[in-house]
Design a protein around this motif. Structure first.
Motif, PDB file in Angstrom:
ATOM      1  N   ASP A   1      66.154 129.421  58.579  1.00 55.15           N
ATOM      2  CA  ASP A   1      65.974 128.344  59.568  1.00 55.15           C
ATOM      3  C   ASP A   1      66.837 127.132  59.210  1.00 55.15           C
ATOM      4  O   ASP A   1      67.491 126.537  60.068  1.00 55.15           O
TER       5      ASP A   1
ATOM      6  N   GLY B   1      72.646 135.318  61.332  1.00 52.84           N
ATOM      7  CA  GLY B   1      71.267 135.246  60.829  1.00 52.84           C
ATOM      8  C   GLY B   1      70.879 136.522  60.093  1.00 52.84           C
ATOM      9  O   GLY B   1      70.270 136.484  59.023  1.00 52.84           O
TER      10      GLY B   1
ATOM     11  N   ILE C   1      74.711 133.016  65.453  1.00 56.93           N
ATOM     12  CA  ILE C   1      73.280 132.772  65.230  1.00 56.93           C
ATOM     13  C   ILE C   1      72.534 134.081  64.952  1.00 56.93           C
ATOM     14  O   ILE C   1      71.780 134.173  63.987  1.00 56.93           O
TER      15      ILE C   1
ATOM     16  N   LEU D   1      70.282 125.858  72.635  1.00 57.32           N
ATOM     17  CA  LEU D   1      70.590 126.568  71.389  1.00 57.32           C
ATOM     18  C   LEU D   1      69.415 126.584  70.413  1.00 57.32           C
ATOM     19  O   LEU D   1      69.206 127.562  69.682  1.00 57.32           O
ATOM     20  N   SER D   2      68.620 125.498  70.398  1.00 55.61           N
ATOM     21  CA  SER D   2      67.463 125.478  69.492  1.00 55.61           C
ATOM     22  C   SER D   2      66.452 126.537  69.899  1.00 55.61           C
ATOM     23  O   SER D   2      65.884 127.237  69.053  1.00 55.61           O
TER      24      SER D   2
ATOM     25  N   TYR E   1      67.151 129.219  71.547  1.00 53.04           N
ATOM     26  CA  TYR E   1      67.770 130.523  71.253  1.00 53.04           C
ATOM     27  C   TYR E   1      67.539 130.874  69.786  1.00 53.04           C
ATOM     28  O   TYR E   1      67.142 131.997  69.450  1.00 53.04           O
ATOM     29  N   LYS E   2      67.760 129.877  68.905  1.00 58.41           N
ATOM     30  CA  LYS E   2      67.552 130.114  67.464  1.00 58.41           C
ATOM     31  C   LYS E   2      66.102 130.490  67.185  1.00 58.41           C
ATOM     32  O   LYS E   2      65.803 131.420  66.431  1.00 58.41           O
ATOM     33  N   GLN E   3      65.180 129.781  67.830  1.00 56.94           N
ATOM     34  CA  GLN E   3      63.754 130.051  67.621  1.00 56.94           C
ATOM     35  C   GLN E   3      63.413 131.487  68.044  1.00 56.94           C
ATOM     36  O   GLN E   3      62.674 132.190  67.365  1.00 56.94           O
TER      37      GLN E   3
ATOM     38  N   LEU F   1      74.037 125.733  64.122  1.00 58.16           N
ATOM     39  CA  LEU F   1      73.870 125.186  65.482  1.00 58.16           C
ATOM     40  C   LEU F   1      74.813 124.009  65.788  1.00 58.16           C
ATOM     41  O   LEU F   1      75.391 123.951  66.880  1.00 58.16           O
TER      42      LEU F   1
ATOM     43  N   GLU G   1      70.602 127.872  59.846  1.00 58.32           N
ATOM     44  CA  GLU G   1      70.861 127.929  61.291  1.00 58.32           C
ATOM     45  C   GLU G   1      70.841 126.512  61.875  1.00 58.32           C
ATOM     46  O   GLU G   1      71.745 126.110  62.614  1.00 58.32           O
ATOM     47  N   THR G   2      69.788 125.756  61.532  1.00 57.27           N
ATOM     48  CA  THR G   2      69.588 124.455  62.168  1.00 57.27           C
ATOM     49  C   THR G   2      70.603 123.417  61.698  1.00 57.27           C
ATOM     50  O   THR G   2      71.161 122.675  62.507  1.00 57.27           O
TER      51      THR G   2
ATOM     52  N   ILE H   1      65.444 133.961  68.040  1.00 58.22           N
ATOM     53  CA  ILE H   1      66.009 134.874  67.033  1.00 58.22           C
ATOM     54  C   ILE H   1      65.023 135.035  65.870  1.00 58.22           C
ATOM     55  O   ILE H   1      64.784 136.148  65.378  1.00 58.22           O
TER      56      ILE H   1
END
Ligand code: NAD
Length: 487
Positions: free
Chosen positions: A330, A300, A296, A349-350, A352-354, A338, A333-334, A356
């Protein structure tokens, strides 16, 4: 005012400083490679711990095996081992002085002072940040390379080694002879399975000169795996000016983002500082955290890097301010990354992605796109292609990840989309440029770099997708292709 024990009390009020008596500290850790990351990460966690009034026998002795480390040691000891660390919170930057380092081992050819320091029974951990390239990994096999000239030299001369691993072996041998328990080797580099990789380097090198000692190290020395995270830029004029703006006269200031994370296996037979009290996670599931971070965060970075680089964008936060690049990151990743990440303990995880996306957008960090584009040869296989492979194995599509790989290929042509030349930006740059030129007319040529793509060039669906995407990028430009992907 020059940073030193004497001037600590005279620092401006808004600079935080050690809340403990530094003369109370004694060294428990030798750290090899005192670059920026170490001082923004491990040294900060220890400083936090000492501020709680505990663990004062776990102070750091700085060390290194390269000429640059000698310079760093001189600079740090001229300020009594202290470093200033500036946290780049966009709403409120803050500065603190870290007091966790009490000494620096003289850097010398043959490493006698380092071996002596690591042989001291008071040292119970040897930690290291010597960069991803510092582990003598053969790019073809992905394993320790016993034939590297530096390794061969240390194998021939084990009593006066030049590598960090040779010095550790000599110190472990001295400890064993003196009946002193071995130290734990704590790797803090951004390398998957970093404990195993470090063990392979130490045991692999020992095997060449003393197989019996190698066997003893394998059975008796702990090499816990860890995941480390904190974006820490190199120090340049901008960072120095920032330190000065806080009234700090520091020869080697460090800046970093506010976020930090450290996840480790709890394998420390010789004991360890109580780092769980200052936010370090101890778990047997380090590989889960590592996969999350590499796919991620590092994935990313690789996604925005080449999209930004082709448009002549200078900084990561500028790429993130471009609505199209942000949406492209985004969406990949999404929808593609993920869903294939195994669950991570106590982690959403969502979210965490946000986080990032927010970390990449921090304008104060000023991470350069060029840095993020560097060394795709080594990074793409770990950060992007593993995700492509996982999705293909599960019969899932990977249009966005393939586009990210095609943009890397287009970048390696050596010009941006405005025609500007890209200066060499990879240890394997010439090879990548040649392959990219071949791929312009025959895209499959790119996937035939087997050290990077393995056998994926035999996957007809992937070859077709990559061919279509790369041709499209050349015909219509990256922005048009990303627009279509976002539809
Ligand atoms: P840096 O350039 O400031 O320091 C690198 C250190 O490694 C120096 O002490 C150097 O002498 C030493 N070194 C380099 N090659 C070596 C070799 N072959 N053998 C022995 N020593 C060697 O870099 P940094 O920002 O401190 O990053 C160091 C490492 O920390 C990274 O490579 C990565 O693994 C990890 N890390 C960095 C960041 C970051 O944002 N900077 C984030 C997470 C992890």
């Amino acid at each position: 005012m020059k940073l030193s024990n004497e001037t600590l009390d005279l620092l401006p009020d808004d600079v935080a400083r050690p809340g403990y008596d530094r003369s109370d500290l004694s060294a428990g850790i030798v750290h090899i490679g005192c670059g920026n990351f170490h001082r923004a990460h491990q040294a900060v966690y220890l400083d936090d711990l000492f501020n709680l009034g505990i663990g004062h026998d776990w102070a750091l002795l700085g060390a290194g095996v390269r000429a640059g480390d000698a310079k760093m040691g001189e600079a740090l000891m001229a300020q009594d081992g202290m470093s200033s660390v500036i946290e780049l919170d966009p709403s409120a930057k803050s500065a603190r002085v870290i007091g966790a380092m009490t000494g620096f081992v003289p850097v010398a050819s043959g490493n006698a002072p380092l071996i002596a320091a690591m042989s001291d029974p008071g040292i119970r951990i040897v930690s290291l940040t010597v960069t991803e390239g510092g582990y003598f990994i053969d790019p073809e096999t992905g394993t320790f390379s016993p034939t590297h000239p530096d390794i061969a030299a240390d194998a021939a001369n084990p009593d006066a080694p030049e590598t960090a691993f040779g010095a550790m072996i000599a110190a472990l041998k001295a400890r064993r002879a003196a009946d002193v328990a071995p130290f734990t080797v704590m790797c803090c580099d951004n390398v998957p399975h970093n404990g195993h990789v470090t063990r392979d380097a130490v045991v692999g090198l020992a095997q060449l000169s003393d197989p019996e000692l190698a066997g003893w190290i394998k059975s008796n020395v702990a090499f816990p795996n860890s995941m480390v995270d904190r974006i820490t830029p190199a120090t340049g004029p901008r960072e120095r000016a920032l330190a000065e703006s806080f009234g700090l006269e520091d020869a080697a200031p460090v800046t970093c983002e506010p976020f930090r994370q450290w996840v480790m296996e709890d394998h420390f037979p010789a004991g360890r500082p109580a780092l769980e009290k200052v936010g370090v996670t101890f778990t047997e599931a380090v590989d889960r955290f590592e996969t999350m971070k590499i796919r991620i965060l590092n994935g990313g970075h690789a996604i925005i890097a080449y999209a930004g680089g082709l448009r002549d964008i200078e900084f990561a936060h500028e790429a993130m301010a471009d609505p199209q690049i942000r949406a492209y990151l985004d969406k990949i990743e999404t929808s593609e990354i993920l869903p294939i990440i195994p669950p991570v303990p106590d982690t959403d995880l969502s979210a965490y992605k946000q986080l990032i996306l927010e970390r990449f957008s921090n304008p104060e960090v000023a991470d350069t796109i060029r840095r993020l584009c560097f060394d795709g040869f080594n990074r793409q296989p770990k950060f992007i292609i593993t995700s492509i492979r996982d999705r293909l194995t599960r019969g899932l599509g990977c249009d966005g990840l393939v586009l990210a790989s095609a943009l890397w290929c287009r970048y390696c042509y050596g010009t941006t989309e405005t025609g500007a030349e890209i200066a060499a930006n990879d240890p394997n740059w010439d090879r990548l440029v040649a392959q990219s030129k071949a791929a312009k007319t025959r895209p499959a040529a790119w996937l035939e770099m087997s050290e990077i793509y393995g056998d994926l060039s035999k996957n007809d669906a992937l070859v077709a997708q990559f061919t279509k995407t790369l041709k499209d990028v050349w015909a219509r430009g990256s922005q048009a292709v990303i627009t279509d992907y976002l539809k």
